[in-house]
Motif scaffolding. Sequence first.
Motif, mmCIF file in Angstrom:
data_model
loop_
_atom_site.group_PDB
_atom_site.id
_atom_site.type_symbol
_atom_site.label_atom_id
_atom_site.label_comp_id
_atom_site.label_asym_id
_atom_site.label_seq_id
_atom_site.Cartn_x
_atom_site.Cartn_y
_atom_site.Cartn_z
ATOM 1 N N UNK A 1 53.166 31.948 32.359
ATOM 2 C CA UNK A 1 54.396 32.507 32.938
ATOM 3 C C UNK A 1 54.560 33.971 32.540
ATOM 4 N N UNK A 2 54.220 34.286 31.292
ATOM 5 C CA UNK A 2 54.351 35.679 30.837
ATOM 6 C C UNK A 2 53.437 36.602 31.641
ATOM 7 N N UNK A 3 52.192 36.202 31.841
ATOM 8 C CA UNK A 3 51.261 37.053 32.603
ATOM 9 C C UNK A 3 51.704 37.149 34.062
ATOM 10 N N UNK B 1 49.560 33.252 18.609
ATOM 11 C CA UNK B 1 50.272 32.664 19.749
ATOM 12 C C UNK B 1 49.520 32.956 21.051
ATOM 13 N N UNK B 2 49.312 31.956 21.894
ATOM 14 C CA UNK B 2 48.659 32.208 23.183
ATOM 15 C C UNK B 2 49.394 33.256 24.030
ATOM 16 N N UNK B 3 50.715 33.264 23.964
ATOM 17 C CA UNK B 3 51.475 34.249 24.750
ATOM 18 C C UNK B 3 51.156 35.666 24.288
ATOM 19 N N UNK B 4 51.106 35.857 22.977
ATOM 20 C CA UNK B 4 50.783 37.183 22.437
ATOM 21 C C UNK B 4 49.371 37.598 22.827
ATOM 22 N N UNK B 5 48.440 36.660 22.675
ATOM 23 C CA UNK B 5 47.044 36.967 23.034
ATOM 24 C C UNK B 5 46.917 37.306 24.511
ATOM 25 N N UNK B 6 47.616 36.550 25.350
ATOM 26 C CA UNK B 6 47.542 36.804 26.793
ATOM 27 C C UNK B 6 48.105 38.183 27.133
ATOM 28 N N UNK B 7 49.214 38.538 26.484
ATOM 29 C CA UNK B 7 49.799 39.867 26.744
ATOM 30 C C UNK B 7 48.844 40.969 26.303
ATOM 31 N N UNK B 8 48.200 40.782 25.161
ATOM 32 C CA UNK B 8 47.248 41.791 24.681
ATOM 33 C C UNK B 8 46.043 41.896 25.613
ATOM 34 N N UNK B 9 45.542 40.752 26.058
ATOM 35 C CA UNK B 9 44.392 40.779 26.967
ATOM 36 C C UNK B 9 44.754 41.412 28.304
ATOM 37 N N UNK C 1 54.759 36.972 35.221
ATOM 38 C CA UNK C 1 55.900 37.896 35.277
ATOM 39 C C UNK C 1 55.433 39.345 35.158
ATOM 40 N N UNK C 2 54.466 39.561 34.293
ATOM 41 C CA UNK C 2 53.949 40.918 34.093
ATOM 42 C C UNK C 2 53.312 41.449 35.374
ATOM 43 N N UNK C 3 52.573 40.587 36.044
ATOM 44 C CA UNK C 3 51.954 41.007 37.310
ATOM 45 C C UNK C 3 53.018 41.291 38.369
ATOM 46 N N UNK C 4 54.022 40.444 38.423
ATOM 47 C CA UNK C 4 55.110 40.684 39.400
ATOM 48 C C UNK C 4 55.811 41.998 39.117
ATOM 49 N N UNK C 5 55.956 42.337 37.823
ATOM 50 C CA UNK C 5 56.577 43.618 37.469
ATOM 51 C C UNK C 5 55.764 44.795 37.993
ATOM 52 N N UNK C 6 54.461 44.580 38.171
ATOM 53 C CA UNK C 6 53.604 45.627 38.739
ATOM 54 C C UNK C 6 53.415 45.444 40.241
ATOM 55 N N UNK C 7 54.279 44.640 40.840
ATOM 56 C CA UNK C 7 54.301 44.402 42.288
ATOM 57 C C UNK C 7 53.051 43.699 42.806
#
Length: 200
Positions: free
Chosen positions: A30-32, A69-77, A34-40
């Motif tokens: 979900x975090x990734x 945390x998987x969420x942290x790792x995903x955000x970093x990747x 949302x991040x992609x949606x923020x970049x349209x």
Amino acid sequence: MEQSVDSIEVPLSSFRPRTGTMEAWNAAYVRVEDYLRAHRIHNRLHQSRIIQLVLERAARRHEADPSLEPTTLAAQEMDALMDEWFAQVIGANSEVTKDRVAIAGRVALLLSEGPQKWPFSFMDPANVPDDFRKAMQTSSMVAGPNMNVSSMVPREIDLGALSEAAGETLERFEKWPLLRTLALWLVFTGTLAAIFYYTR
């Protein structure tokens, strides 16, 4: 505009993390997203491919260190992959230094309307059309001219004769308290008289 969608070599529905809970990996997903949606990036098929690529990289790191945390790792990747892609696409532009490529890339992506015009090219190193690359490079930020140092000489503020007269009057009142009291009473009675005159 038709684009090839075979360049990101991530088979769909093959992601099986060996460490971590499904709740944690769903939160990372979900975090990734949302991040992609923020970049349209709204193309769902392309979103899924990128998310899977990011989560697989994050899962490999999580296997090596399950305390993260998987969420942290995903955000970093996600950030690392985006920065690599931005560097590849706009890196040829000598105006953009390496430490500014992340910011310049995001600005260029939005200004060039890349997600709308080339929906399958974002973060796909093997599928960046020349016109998309050119639009990104011409939309990237260019630093302004160097700042010039100047000096300002302080000057006294001239408020005119009225302020001087008011200042002298206040100084006189400070020296003569009886005069100040008399002036205050005159102002007070004058105000009362004016109110009485206008309201009768």
